[in-house]
Design a protein around this motif. Structure first.
Motif, mmCIF file in Angstrom:
data_model
loop_
_atom_site.group_PDB
_atom_site.id
_atom_site.type_symbol
_atom_site.label_atom_id
_atom_site.label_comp_id
_atom_site.label_asym_id
_atom_site.label_seq_id
_atom_site.Cartn_x
_atom_site.Cartn_y
_atom_site.Cartn_z
ATOM 1 N N ASP A 66 -9.550 0.787 -9.652
ATOM 2 C CA ASP A 66 -10.048 0.254 -8.384
ATOM 3 C C ASP A 66 -8.946 0.154 -7.343
ATOM 4 O O ASP A 66 -9.231 0.007 -6.159
ATOM 5 C CB ASP A 66 -10.681 -1.124 -8.588
ATOM 6 C CG ASP A 66 -11.989 -1.040 -9.342
ATOM 7 O OD1 ASP A 66 -12.619 0.037 -9.318
ATOM 8 O OD2 ASP A 66 -12.387 -2.050 -9.941
ATOM 9 N N GLY A 67 -7.691 0.238 -7.757
ATOM 10 C CA GLY A 67 -6.568 0.159 -6.838
ATOM 11 C C GLY A 67 -6.181 1.486 -6.226
ATOM 12 O O GLY A 67 -5.175 1.578 -5.523
ATOM 13 N N ILE A 68 -6.975 2.542 -6.482
ATOM 14 C CA ILE A 68 -6.657 3.863 -5.949
ATOM 15 C C ILE A 68 -7.685 4.269 -4.902
ATOM 16 O O ILE A 68 -8.883 4.253 -5.161
ATOM 17 C CB ILE A 68 -6.625 4.930 -7.067
ATOM 18 C CG1 ILE A 68 -5.591 4.590 -8.128
ATOM 19 C CG2 ILE A 68 -6.317 6.304 -6.472
ATOM 20 C CD1 ILE A 68 -5.579 5.548 -9.316
ATOM 21 N N TYR B 248 0.883 -1.159 0.000
ATOM 22 C CA TYR B 248 0.000 0.000 0.000
ATOM 23 C C TYR B 248 0.920 1.207 0.000
ATOM 24 O O TYR B 248 1.710 1.392 0.924
ATOM 25 C CB TYR B 248 -0.917 0.019 1.218
ATOM 26 C CG TYR B 248 -2.000 1.064 1.094
ATOM 27 C CD1 TYR B 248 -3.200 0.748 0.476
ATOM 28 C CD2 TYR B 248 -1.808 2.359 1.550
ATOM 29 C CE1 TYR B 248 -4.197 1.705 0.334
ATOM 30 C CE2 TYR B 248 -2.796 3.319 1.413
ATOM 31 C CZ TYR B 248 -3.987 2.978 0.799
ATOM 32 O OH TYR B 248 -4.961 3.925 0.649
ATOM 33 N N VAL B 249 0.840 2.013 -1.058
ATOM 34 C CA VAL B 249 1.742 3.144 -1.228
ATOM 35 C C VAL B 249 0.938 4.435 -1.131
ATOM 36 O O VAL B 249 -0.061 4.600 -1.818
ATOM 37 C CB VAL B 249 2.451 3.073 -2.613
ATOM 38 C CG1 VAL B 249 3.434 4.209 -2.762
ATOM 39 C CG2 VAL B 249 3.135 1.732 -2.797
ATOM 40 N N LEU B 250 1.377 5.335 -0.261
ATOM 41 C CA LEU B 250 0.725 6.625 -0.090
ATOM 42 C C LEU B 250 1.504 7.669 -0.871
ATOM 43 O O LEU B 250 2.707 7.831 -0.679
ATOM 44 C CB LEU B 250 0.682 6.991 1.393
ATOM 45 C CG LEU B 250 -0.112 8.218 1.785
ATOM 46 C CD1 LEU B 250 -1.575 8.038 1.407
ATOM 47 C CD2 LEU B 250 0.017 8.459 3.276
ATOM 48 N N LEU C 161 3.847 2.549 -9.971
ATOM 49 C CA LEU C 161 3.619 1.663 -8.833
ATOM 50 C C LEU C 161 2.230 1.050 -8.799
ATOM 51 O O LEU C 161 1.992 0.119 -8.038
ATOM 52 C CB LEU C 161 3.896 2.405 -7.523
ATOM 53 C CG LEU C 161 5.348 2.833 -7.321
ATOM 54 C CD1 LEU C 161 5.507 3.567 -6.002
ATOM 55 C CD2 LEU C 161 6.288 1.642 -7.381
ATOM 56 N N LEU C 162 1.317 1.549 -9.613
ATOM 57 C CA LEU C 162 -0.024 0.986 -9.647
ATOM 58 C C LEU C 162 -0.039 -0.210 -10.591
ATOM 59 O O LEU C 162 -0.320 -0.100 -11.776
ATOM 60 C CB LEU C 162 -1.054 2.038 -10.072
ATOM 61 C CG LEU C 162 -2.507 1.599 -9.946
ATOM 62 C CD1 LEU C 162 -2.845 1.239 -8.500
ATOM 63 C CD2 LEU C 162 -3.436 2.679 -10.440
ATOM 64 N N VAL C 163 0.331 -1.336 -10.028
ATOM 65 C CA VAL C 163 0.378 -2.596 -10.758
ATOM 66 C C VAL C 163 -0.500 -3.589 -10.005
ATOM 67 O O VAL C 163 -0.801 -3.383 -8.829
ATOM 68 C CB VAL C 163 1.828 -3.125 -10.881
ATOM 69 C CG1 VAL C 163 2.690 -2.171 -11.697
ATOM 70 C CG2 VAL C 163 2.445 -3.367 -9.518
ATOM 71 N N PRO C 164 -0.930 -4.659 -10.650
ATOM 72 C CA PRO C 164 -1.736 -5.651 -9.938
ATOM 73 C C PRO C 164 -1.037 -6.090 -8.651
ATOM 74 O O PRO C 164 0.156 -6.371 -8.634
ATOM 75 C CB PRO C 164 -1.846 -6.803 -10.938
ATOM 76 C CG PRO C 164 -1.748 -6.118 -12.270
ATOM 77 C CD PRO C 164 -0.745 -5.011 -12.057
ATOM 78 N N GLY C 165 -1.795 -6.071 -7.554
ATOM 79 C CA GLY C 165 -1.249 -6.444 -6.257
ATOM 80 C C GLY C 165 -0.969 -5.246 -5.374
ATOM 81 O O GLY C 165 -0.954 -5.358 -4.161
ATOM 82 N N LEU D 94 -6.422 7.690 7.390
ATOM 83 C CA LEU D 94 -5.268 6.926 6.919
ATOM 84 C C LEU D 94 -4.834 5.874 7.952
ATOM 85 O O LEU D 94 -3.902 5.136 7.710
ATOM 86 C CB LEU D 94 -4.089 7.863 6.637
ATOM 87 C CG LEU D 94 -4.322 8.883 5.540
ATOM 88 C CD1 LEU D 94 -3.159 9.872 5.482
ATOM 89 C CD2 LEU D 94 -4.497 8.208 4.199
ATOM 90 N N GLY D 95 -5.499 5.859 9.093
ATOM 91 C CA GLY D 95 -5.169 4.884 10.116
ATOM 92 C C GLY D 95 -4.066 5.317 11.057
ATOM 93 O O GLY D 95 -3.425 4.491 11.699
ATOM 94 N N TYR D 96 -3.822 6.638 11.163
ATOM 95 C CA TYR D 96 -2.766 7.138 12.059
ATOM 96 C C TYR D 96 -3.384 7.936 13.184
ATOM 97 O O TYR D 96 -4.242 8.688 13.055
ATOM 98 C CB TYR D 96 -1.776 8.028 11.297
ATOM 99 C CG TYR D 96 -0.972 7.255 10.309
ATOM 100 C CD1 TYR D 96 0.134 6.529 10.723
ATOM 101 C CD2 TYR D 96 -1.328 7.236 8.972
ATOM 102 C CE1 TYR D 96 0.881 5.812 9.812
ATOM 103 C CE2 TYR D 96 -0.583 6.520 8.061
ATOM 104 C CZ TYR D 96 0.513 5.808 8.482
ATOM 105 O OH TYR D 96 1.244 5.096 7.586
#
Length: 97
Positions: free
Chosen positions: A73-75, A22-24, A40-44, A95-97
């Motif tokens: 859908d990955g964004i 997961y890349v921010l 960086l937006l590749v499958p997975g 963001l979970g922080y």
């Protein structure tokens, strides 16, 4: 041009090893941020994209519809002006922080 080539080369190396991440990314709607997002937006992988407004989201969607509709859908989109600390602090829980 040389710095762009170095960045491209580094991203190619990272792209081959950075999967299931997961890349921010901040400012991913244009320029270098958009280039990093595309690499960086590749499958997975999933991307958390911090942008200033809903209108910026439409720019990204338009760009990625041309690049790869399946990867949209990955964004995950987050809205904040990073120069405004009130918005940054308000966005942290999302963001979970």
């Amino acid at each position: 041009e040389a710095s762009a080539q170095i960045l491209r080369s580094n991203l190619e190396v990272a792209n081959n090893t950075m999967t299931d991440m997961y890349v921010l990314i901040t400012g991913g709607h244009t320029g270098v941020g958009l280039g990093v997002t595309k690499e960086l937006l590749v499958p997975g992988n999933k991307i958390g994209l911090i942008i200033r407004s809903e209108s910026r989201k439409e720019e990204v969607i338009t760009e990625f519809e041309e690049f790869s509709k399946e990867l949209l859908d990955g964004i995950d989109f987050f809205y904040a002006d990073l120069s405004d600390q009130t918005q940054v602090k308000a966005g942290r829980p999302k963001l979970g922080y």
